[in-house]
Design an enzyme around this catalytic site. Structure first.
Site, PDB file in Angstrom:
ATOM      1  N   ARG A   1       0.874  -1.181   0.000  1.00 42.47           N
ATOM      2  CA  ARG A   1       0.000   0.000   0.000  1.00 42.47           C
ATOM      3  C   ARG A   1       0.907   1.224   0.000  1.00 42.47           C
ATOM      4  O   ARG A   1       1.723   1.406   0.903  1.00 42.47           O
ATOM      5  CB  ARG A   1      -0.899   0.030   1.242  1.00 42.47           C
TER       6      ARG A   1
ATOM      7  N   HIS B   1      -7.982   0.513  -5.732  1.00 41.53           N
ATOM      8  CA  HIS B   1      -8.155  -0.304  -4.526  1.00 41.53           C
ATOM      9  C   HIS B   1      -8.833  -1.627  -4.930  1.00 41.53           C
ATOM     10  O   HIS B   1      -9.988  -1.880  -4.596  1.00 41.53           O
ATOM     11  CB  HIS B   1      -8.983   0.458  -3.489  1.00 41.53           C
TER      12      HIS B   1
ATOM     13  N   GLN C   1     -10.551  -4.082  -2.363  1.00 44.23           N
ATOM     14  CA  GLN C   1     -11.832  -3.565  -1.887  1.00 44.23           C
ATOM     15  C   GLN C   1     -12.952  -3.907  -2.868  1.00 44.23           C
ATOM     16  O   GLN C   1     -14.034  -4.356  -2.476  1.00 44.23           O
ATOM     17  CB  GLN C   1     -11.728  -2.033  -1.716  1.00 44.23           C
TER      18      GLN C   1
ATOM     19  N   ASP D   1     -17.451   7.128  -0.274  1.00 42.02           N
ATOM     20  CA  ASP D   1     -16.102   7.003   0.318  1.00 42.02           C
ATOM     21  C   ASP D   1     -15.781   8.355   0.962  1.00 42.02           C
ATOM     22  O   ASP D   1     -16.497   9.348   0.754  1.00 42.02           O
ATOM     23  CB  ASP D   1     -15.100   6.646  -0.807  1.00 42.02           C
TER      24      ASP D   1
ATOM     25  N   ARG E   1     -13.566  -8.602   3.312  1.00 44.39           N
ATOM     26  CA  ARG E   1     -12.202  -8.333   2.876  1.00 44.39           C
ATOM     27  C   ARG E   1     -11.305  -9.559   3.077  1.00 44.39           C
ATOM     28  O   ARG E   1     -10.346  -9.759   2.346  1.00 44.39           O
ATOM     29  CB  ARG E   1     -11.633  -7.112   3.622  1.00 44.39           C
TER      30      ARG E   1
HETATM   31  N1   CP Z   1     -11.302  -0.031   3.303  1.00 41.74           N
HETATM   32  C1   CP Z   1      -9.993  -0.062   3.601  1.00 41.74           C
HETATM   33  O1   CP Z   1      -9.144  -0.328   2.772  1.00 41.74           O
HETATM   34  O2   CP Z   1      -9.721   0.216   4.907  1.00 41.74           O
HETATM   35  P1   CP Z   1      -8.266   0.402   5.514  1.00 41.74           P
HETATM   36  O3   CP Z   1      -7.718   1.703   4.993  1.00 41.74           O
HETATM   37  O4   CP Z   1      -8.501   0.439   6.994  1.00 41.74           O
HETATM   38  O5   CP Z   1      -7.411  -0.744   5.101  1.00 41.74           O
HETATM   39  N1  NVA Z   2     -10.177   6.806  -0.705  1.00 36.26           N
HETATM   40  C1  NVA Z   2      -9.720   6.396   0.606  1.00 36.26           C
HETATM   41  C2  NVA Z   2      -9.995   4.947   0.829  1.00 36.26           C
HETATM   42  C3  NVA Z   2      -9.616   4.412   2.170  1.00 36.26           C
HETATM   43  C4  NVA Z   2      -9.862   2.936   2.298  1.00 36.26           C
HETATM   44  C5  NVA Z   2      -8.241   6.705   0.727  1.00 36.26           C
HETATM   45  O1  NVA Z   2      -7.503   6.469  -0.232  1.00 36.26           O
HETATM   46  O2  NVA Z   2      -7.839   7.191   1.777  1.00 36.26           O
END
Ligand code: CP
Ligand code: NVA
Length: 311
Positions: free
Chosen positions: A100, A127, A130, A222, A291
């Site tokens: 990430r 993502h 997700q 989101d 997840r």
């Molecule tokens: N939805 C999601 O990816 O959550 P986190 O940022 O907590 O991993």
């Molecule tokens: N769009 C958000 C998603 C978090 C899971 C971010 O990138 O912070």
């Protein structure tokens, strides 16, 4: 296909396979429990994470392996070692790499140099883990994907993009409502539109929430300020995105049996009201729980070379 960097790299058959595997791992969590026996999976997280970090660690453990979380300060990257060198070295000890970070280009560089599968655990642009869990959740709830419209409201960022690509690839109808300047990238809209034409799903990108919510089975949003967005953008984003907040009035304009979804973390009173996210139609915790089987499915499919990327 060695890596999962973005949904648009998948073929429709690949996505369907991931959903079948996710449902299988949901039903029988410890099938394939020795796939990763005696192997490690490094998980590099340059951004915070609750769900992705823990569900992926749990997935590796359920597949018999050992997840090793590493942060930016713990590797030699900060001291000038290249991503390519890091990837080659990590690959010598690891069955797969989970990452990430901010730039998609960094993940692409890592994947190119790594001899093992690389999984994008969220970047500025995508993502994918997700989106797999999201479609699994829709399928569990409605029993099917086709014939349902997923309508997304707010910032057309990483989550919106992966959701839109996955929904179109699955032949769902998809509507994205964002303010001017917040729509997903043109390339993503073009991909979704092409998949929609091929698979019979309608794809709509609009600035009008009322148009998007009509006939929606799923209402999705989101956060307004993503990780990596400048904090001084907060007020400007809040003003632009406020008309796209998911509230009871918007939900009332969707289908009678519509559900609410959110990748989490959520901010009650900003992108969604407490009444909606904590209400009877909210699937957010089912989504979060999904997840784990979705991460198992992705790792399993990559490690056993089941994905081919064919359209
Ligand atoms: N939805 C999601 O990816 O959550 P986190 O940022 O907590 O991993
Ligand atoms: N769009 C958000 C998603 C978090 C899971 C971010 O990138 O912070």
């Amino acid at each position: 296909m060695k890596d999962l960097l973005r949904i648009a790299d998948l073929g429709s058959d690949d996505l369907m396979l991931l959903l079948r595997l996710s449902a299988d791992f949901h039903r029988v969590p410890d099938s394939a429990h020795d796939l990763l026996a005696h192997q490690i999976v490094p998980m590099y997280f340059a951004k915070p994470s609750t769900r992705t970090r823990l569900s992926t660690a749990a997935a590796v453990t359920r597949l018999g392996g050992t997840p090793i979380a590493v942060g930016p300060d713990e590797l030699q990257l900060r001291r000038g070692e290249t991503i390519a060198d890091t990837a080659r070295v990590m690959g010598a000890y690891s069955a797969a790499i989970v990452i990430r970070t901010y730039a998609d280009a960094d993940v692409a560089d890592l994947a190119e140099a790594a001899p093992v599968p690389v999984v994008n655990a969220l970047t500025d642009g995508h993502h994918p883990l997700q989106a797999v869990a999201d479609l699994l959740t829709v399928q569990q709830h409605f029993g099917s994907l086709r014939g349902h419209r997923v309508a997304y409201f707010g910032d057309g960022g990483n989550v919106a993009r992966s959701l839109m690509e996955a929904a179109a690839l699955a032949g769902m109808d998809v509507a994205i409502a964002t303010p001017p300047g917040y729509a997903p990238p043109e390339e993503a809209v073009a991909f979704a539109a092409a998949e929609g034409r091929r698979r019979g799903g309608a794809v709509l990108v609009t600035e009008d929430p009322a148009e998007a919510v009509k006939d929606a089975s799923v209402v999705y949003t989101d956060v307004w300020l993503s990780m990596g967005d400048a904090d001084d953008e907060r007020a400007r984003r809040a003003e632009a995105l406020a008309p796209y907040r998911v509230d009871e009035r918007l939900m009332a304009r969707a289908r009678d049996d519509a559900v609410f979804m959110h990748c989490l973390p959520a901010h009650r009173g900003q992108e969604v009201t407490a009444g909606v996210i904590d209400g009877a139609r909210s699937l957010v915790f089912q989504q979060a729980a999904n997840r784990l089987p979705a991460a198992q499915a992705v790792l399993f499919a990559l490690l056993t070379e089941r994905l081919d990327g064919r359209p």
